[in-house]
Design a protein around this motif. Sequence first.
Motif, short mmCIF file in Angstrom:
data_model
loop_
_atom_site.label_atom_id
_atom_site.label_comp_id
_atom_site.label_asym_id
_atom_site.label_seq_id
_atom_site.Cartn_x
_atom_site.Cartn_y
_atom_site.Cartn_z
N ASP A 37 0.85 -1.19 0.00
CA ASP A 37 0.00 0.00 0.00
C ASP A 37 0.89 1.25 0.00
OD1 ASP A 37 -1.84 2.01 0.39
OD2 ASP A 37 -2.97 0.96 1.95
N ALA A 39 0.21 4.17 -1.13
CA ALA A 39 -0.52 5.39 -0.75
C ALA A 39 -0.47 5.60 0.76
CB ALA A 39 -1.96 5.32 -1.24
N ALA A 40 -0.66 4.51 1.51
CA ALA A 40 -0.61 4.60 2.98
C ALA A 40 0.80 4.97 3.43
CB ALA A 40 -1.05 3.28 3.62
N ARG A 42 2.98 6.78 1.74
CA ARG A 42 3.17 8.22 1.47
C ARG A 42 2.39 9.08 2.47
NH1 ARG A 42 2.96 6.39 -3.95
NH2 ARG A 42 0.72 6.83 -4.09
N ARG A 43 1.17 8.65 2.78
CA ARG A 43 0.37 9.39 3.77
C ARG A 43 1.07 9.40 5.13
NH1 ARG A 43 -4.20 6.75 1.59
NH2 ARG A 43 -4.17 5.24 3.30
N GLY A 44 1.66 8.26 5.50
CA GLY A 44 2.35 8.16 6.78
C GLY A 44 3.54 9.10 6.86
N ALA A 46 3.97 11.83 5.05
CA ALA A 46 3.43 13.20 5.06
C ALA A 46 2.92 13.57 6.45
CB ALA A 46 2.32 13.32 4.03
N ARG A 47 2.28 12.61 7.13
CA ARG A 47 1.74 12.87 8.45
C ARG A 47 2.86 13.17 9.46
NH1 ARG A 47 -2.09 15.19 11.17
NH2 ARG A 47 -2.27 14.42 13.31
N GLY A 149 2.71 2.65 7.85
CA GLY A 149 1.56 2.60 6.95
C GLY A 149 0.24 2.41 7.66
N GLY A 153 -0.28 6.23 8.40
CA GLY A 153 -0.82 6.30 7.04
C GLY A 153 -2.32 6.06 6.96
N GLU A 155 -6.26 6.95 7.06
CA GLU A 155 -6.94 8.15 6.54
C GLU A 155 -7.03 9.21 7.65
OE1 GLU A 155 -7.64 8.75 3.48
OE2 GLU A 155 -7.78 6.79 2.50
#
Length: 332
Positions: A37, A39-40, A42-44, A46-47, A149, A153, A155
Amino acid sequence: MSHGHTHTPACSPDCNHSHHHGTKHIYIYSPSSAVRDKAAFRRGVARLKALGHEVEIDEAALSSHMRFAGDDATRLAAIERATASGANVALISRGGYGLTRIVGDLPFKKIAKAIERGTQFVGLSDFTALQMAVLAKTGAVTWGGPALGEDFGAEVPDDIMEACFDDLLVGHGEGSGWRLPVSDAKATPRKDGEAAPVFRLRGATLWGGNLNVICALVGTPYLPQVKGGILFLEDANEHPYRIERQLTQLLNAGIIGQQKAVLMGSFNRFKLVPGYDRGFKLQTVIDWMRTRTKTPVFTGLPFGHVPTKVLLPVGRKVDLMVEGRDALIYWG
């Protein structure tokens, strides 16, 4: 969030300090399964950056070889880079499977040295193999906690998980409180005249993690020989009968009988078979386990494959207090 007045887990008895304490260096690496995953992931990242941290991503963090994040040598090299990173925290991208394969080849001295220099190793699930082996071989303390993640990551990352992680980063982590389920209060022995059952333990070694992984290490030099400790356990995607079979192994190996307490975290993401299990469920397993050991078993520990998870110092001496339905692990 004072202990005893909350139904949500508290990261420390006093969570009133502000959560902005300067930049920390976080090193992200992948010692187990390949990151699927992205996307997760990258979100992690970024967070963590949004929380004000400097995030360094290992060169092989997104490598893939079969189901692994790179072949065995690649993952071992990633662990070595994490030890050399000088980061405040070395955080796994995810769990999965892969560390038991290389457990005998881990750079134990380098990991222990890195911890001594102030790098905290944080993770869960498959990461339990590294944590147990490091404890068995060096006595160094690691942290049961989030993965990049699954946790950062998400939502919407969980507030309590983030607050507990922040407590670790700023050195404020002193303990974790939680509310026991009603079924536990009935199981805690009550002395005459007590308003609520009280259970106290001082200076017991906290250890444990993923039940599957711990069972896979029984009989090897990579499971620490902890006597008089507090064993915490979690697992995901395992039917209650499989959980019972693994607990039976720990019971029959004498491991549970040597502990002062067992803390059951989250056991989730399984499906019961209607009409087949006939009332055999997770609570059945807990009830049965309590008939097989004198070691007290407490449930509801906020740890495992769940969004709300506390951070737990694996290998550290802690105090445990249970009063009625309020439980507190304290190491401050």
